[in-house]
Structures are given as C-alpha cells and as structure tokens.
Write a protein that holds these residues in place. Structure first.
Motif, short mmCIF file in Angstrom:
data_model
loop_
_atom_site.label_atom_id
_atom_site.label_comp_id
_atom_site.label_asym_id
_atom_site.label_seq_id
_atom_site.Cartn_x
_atom_site.Cartn_y
_atom_site.Cartn_z
N LEU A 84 -9.71 4.15 61.18
CA LEU A 84 -8.06 3.87 60.91
C LEU A 84 -7.98 5.66 61.59
CD1 LEU A 84 -6.87 2.73 57.73
CD2 LEU A 84 -6.96 1.43 59.78
N HIS A 85 -8.75 6.45 61.83
CA HIS A 85 -8.52 8.10 62.15
C HIS A 85 -8.38 7.91 63.51
CE1 HIS A 85 -8.38 12.28 61.99
NE2 HIS A 85 -10.40 12.47 62.74
N LEU A 86 -9.50 7.66 64.54
CA LEU A 86 -9.81 6.97 65.64
C LEU A 86 -8.71 6.28 65.62
CD1 LEU A 86 -14.07 7.06 65.61
CD2 LEU A 86 -11.98 9.52 66.39
N ARG A 87 -8.65 5.38 65.72
CA ARG A 87 -7.95 4.35 66.34
C ARG A 87 -6.62 4.63 66.88
NH1 ARG A 87 -7.96 -1.02 66.93
NH2 ARG A 87 -9.77 -0.54 66.87
N GLU A 88 -6.02 6.35 66.58
CA GLU A 88 -4.84 6.67 67.68
C GLU A 88 -4.69 7.36 68.50
OE1 GLU A 88 -3.04 8.35 64.20
OE2 GLU A 88 -3.46 9.92 64.41
N LYS A 89 -6.04 7.59 67.87
CA LYS A 89 -6.87 8.85 68.89
C LYS A 89 -6.82 7.75 70.91
CE LYS A 89 -8.16 12.64 66.50
NZ LYS A 89 -6.87 12.19 65.62
N GLU A 91 -21.25 1.08 68.15
CA GLU A 91 -19.58 1.10 67.49
C GLU A 91 -18.88 0.48 68.16
OE1 GLU A 91 -19.15 5.28 65.67
OE2 GLU A 91 -21.25 5.28 65.10
N GLY A 92 -18.66 0.75 69.52
CA GLY A 92 -17.46 0.22 69.98
C GLY A 92 -17.07 1.46 70.65
N ASN A 93 -17.03 2.41 69.97
CA ASN A 93 -15.96 3.74 70.24
C ASN A 93 -16.58 4.42 71.84
OD1 ASN A 93 -19.37 5.21 69.11
ND2 ASN A 93 -18.40 5.98 69.88
N GLY A 94 -17.69 4.42 72.43
CA GLY A 94 -17.85 4.29 73.27
C GLY A 94 -17.43 3.16 74.36
N ARG A 95 -17.06 2.16 73.91
CA ARG A 95 -16.63 1.11 75.35
C ARG A 95 -14.71 1.62 75.03
NH1 ARG A 95 -18.21 -4.14 76.42
NH2 ARG A 95 -19.58 -3.41 76.63
N MET A 96 -14.16 1.83 74.26
CA MET A 96 -13.14 2.51 74.06
C MET A 96 -12.85 3.18 74.85
SD MET A 96 -11.38 0.02 71.66
CE MET A 96 -9.70 0.98 70.92
N CYS A 97 -13.76 4.52 75.02
CA CYS A 97 -13.82 5.94 75.71
C CYS A 97 -13.78 5.89 77.19
CB CYS A 97 -13.89 7.10 75.05
SG CYS A 97 -14.00 7.88 73.80
#
Length: 475
Positions: free
Chosen positions: A201-206, A233-239
């Motif tokens: 939740l914290h990272l999604r808005e970023k 984790e999928g954070n890399g794909r988002m970035c």
C-alpha cells in the motif's frame, strides 16, 4: 578514486567492527536463522540438476571469455542499445555516474524517482548524491525499503535487511512510513502477510506517481542491447514499465555476449540465490518501443575501479560474480559478524575480494578485508561461476603485506630472524632448550603478537624439545 565510496561513512577495520558485531546476540540469532534456511534450500535446488557442475564450468568460461574481450563486447553493447533507441553514457567513477544521473533527472523536471534494487547505485552512493541535488529516491524492494526507512545500511547482497527480525520491521514501519508517504495501518502486526501488505500500500502510490525509474541490471546482452533484471516481488516490473524515463546504472562486467550465454545464468542464478528453479519476475527490455514501457531509456556504464581489477590476472575473477550471495550464506565469518562489519555494500567473502580491488587497499578498512576469512573454502564450493575466493584472498593479503606498515615490518623482521636461526642447527637447538626450560615464565600474550593472540591461544611448549626427546627415545 577516493578510499571510500561516495555516500559511505568511514568504517573501522574489519577486526574491530566484527568484535562488536559478534557480541550482539540478536544480530547473531537473526543471521544464523536466515543463512541456514537459505543455504539448506539452495542445496536442495542445486541437487535437482544433474549437470550443475557443467553449468558452473560453462558460467565460468563465459565470464572469463567476456572479460578477456570486454572492450569489444562493450562497444557492441553500445551500438546495440543505441540502435534500439536508447542512449549510452560512460562513467569512469562514482562522481561522474552520479552527475550523469542527476542531470538526466533534472532534465525531466522531476524531483522524485522510484528505484529497483541495485548494488551498483548503492556502491556509488546515488541516493545520497541525488538528495544533495534535491531529488528524492524511493527504494521499492521490500528489504531495501526496510533499510531506507530505518536509516540503516544493507548487510546482505540478496536480503539487505537480513539482520532485522519481524518485530523490528513492524516498529520501523509504524514509526517511519508516515513521514515517507502513506503511513502503516493502525494495529499492524509482525506477520509476514501484514508487513508485505503495508509495504504494498505504501509503495503503490509511488509507482503510480513516479515519472522516472532507476535500475541496475543482472545482465546485459551485447548482441541485442537487452538488459535483464531478476527479482521476486514485482516491484522491479513496476519500476521498469510505468515511468516515462528509465535510467539504468550497470557495472561494465555485467555484459554477456549472446542470448545463448544468458541461458546458462537463467538456470544458475535463481537456484544459487533464492533456491528457486526460476525467479518469479525476469524483466527484459531492449531500448524503447512506441506505446510499450518508458519513452526514454538511458544506460550508464560504470567502471569505478573495475578496469583496475581487470588488470590483475588473479584478482579479476572477482568480476565473474553474478551477485547470488551463496558465498555469504555458507561463510562462518559472515554468519557471526554480519554485513555491516565489512564497511561496504558488498559484504561477505565476495566483498572481501571485490571491495579492496574497486577501492584499493590504502584505507584501514580495505586493507583489513582480505583477512576477514578463515580460508575454509566453502565460498568457492558454492560459487556458481567458480570464483576461487580463497586464492584471491591470499593474493590480496600478499599485496597488503607488500605495502608495509608496523605490523608487517615486525613480522618481516621476525621471519628473517627465524630463518637465520633455522639455517644454524646448533643455534636452533640452543634456542629450543632455552624456551623449554623457561616455559613457566612465558606470557600468554607476548608483546607484538596481539594480532594473533586476540583470536587464538598460543600452544604450550613441551617440557623438552622434540630433538632431545628423539635422542633419548629413538637413538
């Protein structure tokens, strides 16, 4: 280049830092549990492949061949990236790399960026350099987020927050998340699911707001200009896909010649790092494409001491490293001292040979790192690209000793005196008898031997020298 990386504070030499770390029972408990769990899972994953040793040898040969012809493959990589719509920048050191990245971000008019986990950007202190320019860099990997929120430093290559337990992570989230963005939910528990949800939740808005993303890369394919990032984790794909501008900072040693070469590492890296047959997210991108991913792509190729390491016939094998962290998880020294004691973003056995080559051995901390090992060889046995870490450690110790210093001068003088005595049997025999007869008077910690006696007990002398015993019992 300076004796420490940009953004890294001055550190005490390894023995002093480790002395404090091994007395932290919470740290040792966290490290022991995590490293044992990871290495046990890795051993099972590796055992599934009957050709693991052949893959290991193939990875070694690919890396060695690439390093021998690195100039050619880097030029090919630049041509391929440029042809695919990207822009390549060359950075000789940390200062130049940070300046290039800061200027590229300023050109977009943005003051916030999201980041994929990247050892190279930690190495050059990019977050601190950007902060000095008024640009806020947000780490999006869960462990890196924990480290950043806790105003901490990574202590492991694969699991940067390995030194933290769940209770500590919950406290960090509750205390710090609100000042960095969306606060942690009220009543947050320390269960993994709740902690992961709070981070999501914290990272999604970023992710949804950021216009600039920054990454490193696990590999770069010279023949196509393709960059590859492994993550779980999928954070890399988002970035890598959501921002309009993507900037990748990558060490020059990360290039491989062809897709066929990459195939080897697609098998060895996941099993050797996270003990998975295949990592959950493998992101690959080649330049830019209309309507798909970032509209602008910049690749910053980082030297920062790598060329100096390449010139060392023995030490250059450290540049084979694919950052799997298997060597950390089997190292008895790392398990007890933790990553912070190494004073570098590269801890453990690989850090003990890579950091002194990238930074030099003029500082106290860097000169001490080659000695941060028992030379047991466990690191070599698990390395998926067969880096002979003990060989490089001994090689670097020789270099450090060659620089001199009080301790090394005393050791050299002692060895010279011992050599003189050993060349003269009568002198040697007289010395042995004198030492045996006065053994009750010998101190437990002789002057000048502190480096040895701080961690070892001197053996007790026998009542009579061996040569006297032999004459009496075997003549």
């Amino acid at each position: 280049m300076s004796g420490t990386f940009v953004g890294m504070p001055a550190f005490p030499p390894f023995p002093r830092a480790a002395h404090d770390a091994v007395r932290d029972t919470t740290l040792r408990g966290n490290l022991s549990h995590a490293t044992h769990t990871i290495r046990d899972k890795r051993a099972k994953a590796v055992a599934e492949l009957a050709d693991w040793q052949q893959l290991r040898e193939a990875g070694k040969r690919i890396k060695d061949d690439t390093l021998r012809h690195l100039d050619r493959y880097l030029v090919q990589l630049e041509e391929s990236v440029t042809a695919a719509g990207g822009t390549v920048h060359w950075a000789a050191d940390a200062d130049e790399a940070n300046r290039i990245v800061a200027d590229l971000i300023k050109a977009t008019g943005e003051t916030e960026v999201v980041k994929v986990k990247s050892m190279a950007t930690q190495e050059i202190g990019l977050n601190e350099a950007l902060a000095a320019e008024g640009i806020h860099a947000y780490e999006t990997d869960l462990a890196e987020l924990i480290v950043q929120l806790g105003d901490d430093r990574p202590s492991h290559i694969l699991v940067p927050a390995i030194h933290r337990n769940r209770g500590e992570i919950r406290d960090i989230f509750l205390e710090k998340m609100g000042s960095w963005g969306r606060p942690a939910p009220d009543g947050l528990t320390d269960t993994p699911a709740d902690l992961a949800e709070a981070a999501r939740l914290h990272l999604r808005e970023k992710f949804l707001r950021a216009k600039v993303g920054i990454s490193g890369a696990n590999f770069m394919v010279a023949e196509t200009g393709t960059l590859v990032v492994f993550e779980s984790e999928g954070n890399g794909r988002m970035c890598l896909t959501l921002p309009e501008t993507l900037i990748s900072v990558v060490g020059i040693e990360k290039v491989v010649p062809t897709w066929r070469d990459l195939e080897v590492f697609l098998q060895t890296l996941p099993r050797s790092s996270t003990a998975e047959r295949m990592n959950p997210y493998t992101s690959m991108w080649t330049g830019t494409a209309d309507g798909d991913g970032p509209r602008t792509f910049h690749l910053v190729l980082l030297d920062n001491g790598r060329t100096d390491a390449l010139a060392d016939d023995i030490g250059r094998q450290a540049l084979r490293c694919i950052r799997c962290s298997a060597c950390l998880n089997v190292c008895p020294v790392y398990e007890r001292a933790g990553g912070h004691a190494y004073g570098s973003v590269y801890p453990g056995p690989i850090g003990a040979i890579l950091t002194p080559q990238l930074r030099g051995t003029t500082s106290e901390i860097d000169a001490s790192l080659p000695y941060a090992s028992s030379l047991c060889g466990a690191c070599y046995e698990v390395c998926p690209v067969a880096i002979d870490i003990p060989e490089v450690l001994v090689h670097l110790r020789e270099k450090v000793a060659g620089q001199g210093g009080r301790g090394h001068r005393l050791e050299k003088a002692a060895m010279k005196a011992a050599g003189w005595a050993m060349d003269r049997p009568a002198v040697m025999a007289a010395g042995e008898r004198a030492a045996a007869r006065t053994r009750a008077l010998h101190p437990k910690r002789p002057p000048g031997a502190q480096a040895w006696t701080d961690s070892r007990d001197l053996p007790e002398l026998p009542e009579a020298p061996f040569r006297d015993w032999w004459k009496k019992n075997r003549t």
